[in-house]
Design an enzyme around this catalytic site. Sequence first.
Site, PDB file in Angstrom:
ATOM      1  N   SER A   1     -50.257  86.759 -32.587  1.00 14.53           N
ATOM      2  CA  SER A   1     -51.434  87.086 -33.373  1.00 14.53           C
ATOM      3  C   SER A   1     -52.638  87.304 -32.472  1.00 14.53           C
ATOM      4  CB  SER A   1     -51.736  85.943 -34.340  1.00 14.53           C
ATOM      5  OG  SER A   1     -52.165  84.835 -33.568  1.00 14.53           O
ATOM      6  N   LYS A   2     -53.553  88.059 -33.039  1.00 17.13           N
ATOM      7  CA  LYS A   2     -54.765  88.423 -32.317  1.00 17.13           C
ATOM      8  C   LYS A   2     -55.497  87.227 -31.739  1.00 17.13           C
ATOM      9  CE  LYS A   2     -56.264  92.099 -35.032  1.00 17.13           C
ATOM     10  NZ  LYS A   2     -57.098  92.635 -36.024  1.00 17.13           N
ATOM     11  N   ARG A   3     -55.466  86.135 -32.478  1.00 15.60           N
ATOM     12  CA  ARG A   3     -56.254  84.990 -32.042  1.00 15.60           C
ATOM     13  C   ARG A   3     -55.720  84.386 -30.744  1.00 15.60           C
ATOM     14  NH1 ARG A   3     -55.657  81.001 -35.268  1.00 15.60           N
ATOM     15  NH2 ARG A   3     -54.271  82.082 -36.685  1.00 15.60           N
ATOM     16  N   LYS A   4     -54.410  84.498 -30.558  1.00 17.52           N
ATOM     17  CA  LYS A   4     -53.825  83.819 -29.397  1.00 17.52           C
ATOM     18  C   LYS A   4     -53.436  84.749 -28.249  1.00 17.52           C
ATOM     19  CE  LYS A   4     -52.582  79.866 -31.982  1.00 17.52           C
ATOM     20  NZ  LYS A   4     -51.595  79.536 -32.978  1.00 17.52           N
TER      21      LYS A   4
END
Length: 463
Positions: free
Chosen positions: A250-253
């Site tokens: 995911s984008k966050r990680k």
Amino acid sequence: MVRTRIAPSPTGEDIHIGNLHTALINWTFAKKNDGQFIVRIEDTDQQRLIKGSEERILKTLKEYGLIYDEGPDAGGSAGPYRQSERLETYQIYGKELIEKKVAYYCFCSKERLESLRKKQQKEGLVPRYDKHCLNLKDPEKRVEDGESYVVRLNIPEDIVISFEDLIRGEITFFGKDLDDQVLIKADGFPTYHLAVVVDDHFMKVTHVIRGEDWISGTPKHIYLYDSFGWEKPIYVHTPLLRNPDRSKLSKRKNPIWASWYLKHGYLPEAVLNYLCLMGWSHPKQKEIFDLDEFISVFELKNIQTAGPIFDVVKLEWMNGEYIRRMNSGLLTNKLLEFYHEKYPKEAIEKTVPLIQERIKKLSDYLPLCEFFFKMPEEYQADLKPHKSILKKAHDTLAKITSWKAESIGQTLQNLTVKEKLRNADFFMWLRVAITGKKISPPLNESMEILGKKECLHRLSSLL
Ligand code: GLU
């Protein structure tokens, strides 16, 4: 003839790194079998289209070297390769399904569908269409009269649909768990499910290799193939990449767009090599190998289904390995290109031997080497208390006739002995004076490259 494809939707910034992985597998399998690799743009969801997305996807694929044989900008005999240009075909096959009673017109309003959904949710049921419009009288008349409609797939409640996934074995679904999928939307566009089947059939795709997130749609596709009486492709659902904590990428990680890695100094060949290892391992447990080798040893059936970890730290290590193994001329050219030719080639060429072992990404070069191209603007240590020794260094260096790393080093060494200085202190001050930083490429060699005039100038500007 093996024909594979990827079918990206232009609904993101660029191609997702997970889709680049799928593209790599499709490309490799096609190459291995002297087949063809196709790119088809699935732009049927008009609301989610992002401007420029298609161009960026195609550009990124090319930058990674995954050249496709057929595609929107490559031509090919099975085109057009953009679904929005194939609408008539889907209409024809949508009609065929209605005639065969495999699909039906549905006139339900948004409100009805909404309240049905709410009711089912309240009852703890999975929301599904209730076949309300399945047996309407003369639906054709309502269509002719201009009423808004969608076309739905009629999945019998009691049907059992199985298919063989090359790496997962038999997968079975039950009709009662499948929704009467919309096949043609009110705007006349097909949904993914109809378009993918029609296109894979007419584009003569032999192997559908895609991410495991598409497994749940596959029984609907199987049902459509069987209804049309078409031969089905071989299915391979590859595992989705995961963050190091095993959650879905995911984008966050993690950066998720494939072009991000190129923009941040990763080499396409290193990224692809790393992706080769996602769910697959080399028969000799090798980690570093090129695509030709991958093509020769890769077997689809050896893809593992457990979610592989996409670890940027590991990728960075691998990228560093690629940089170290490169010949210096090639690295010079890569750096030149990466920095858009902002720095002179001859200068980069000279600095490469000093940094090749130290950088992991092309983007590590400038922070380490910017001082070669301009005076430091900041200094990582306070040099004011050391002016007198820097002055002595300046004056001694000024006397050197042959400006070579070795003579520079010898001269400075003699100075530290004469002045009874700790080597570590003196060279740190001098390093900061010349480069601005406490950590830099080897100092003597760097000073040789910078030249006598520039080094003396940098020292005297601090006095
Ligand atoms: N359009 C789908 C996607 O965005 C394609 C799925 C498939 O390969 O069938 O990935």
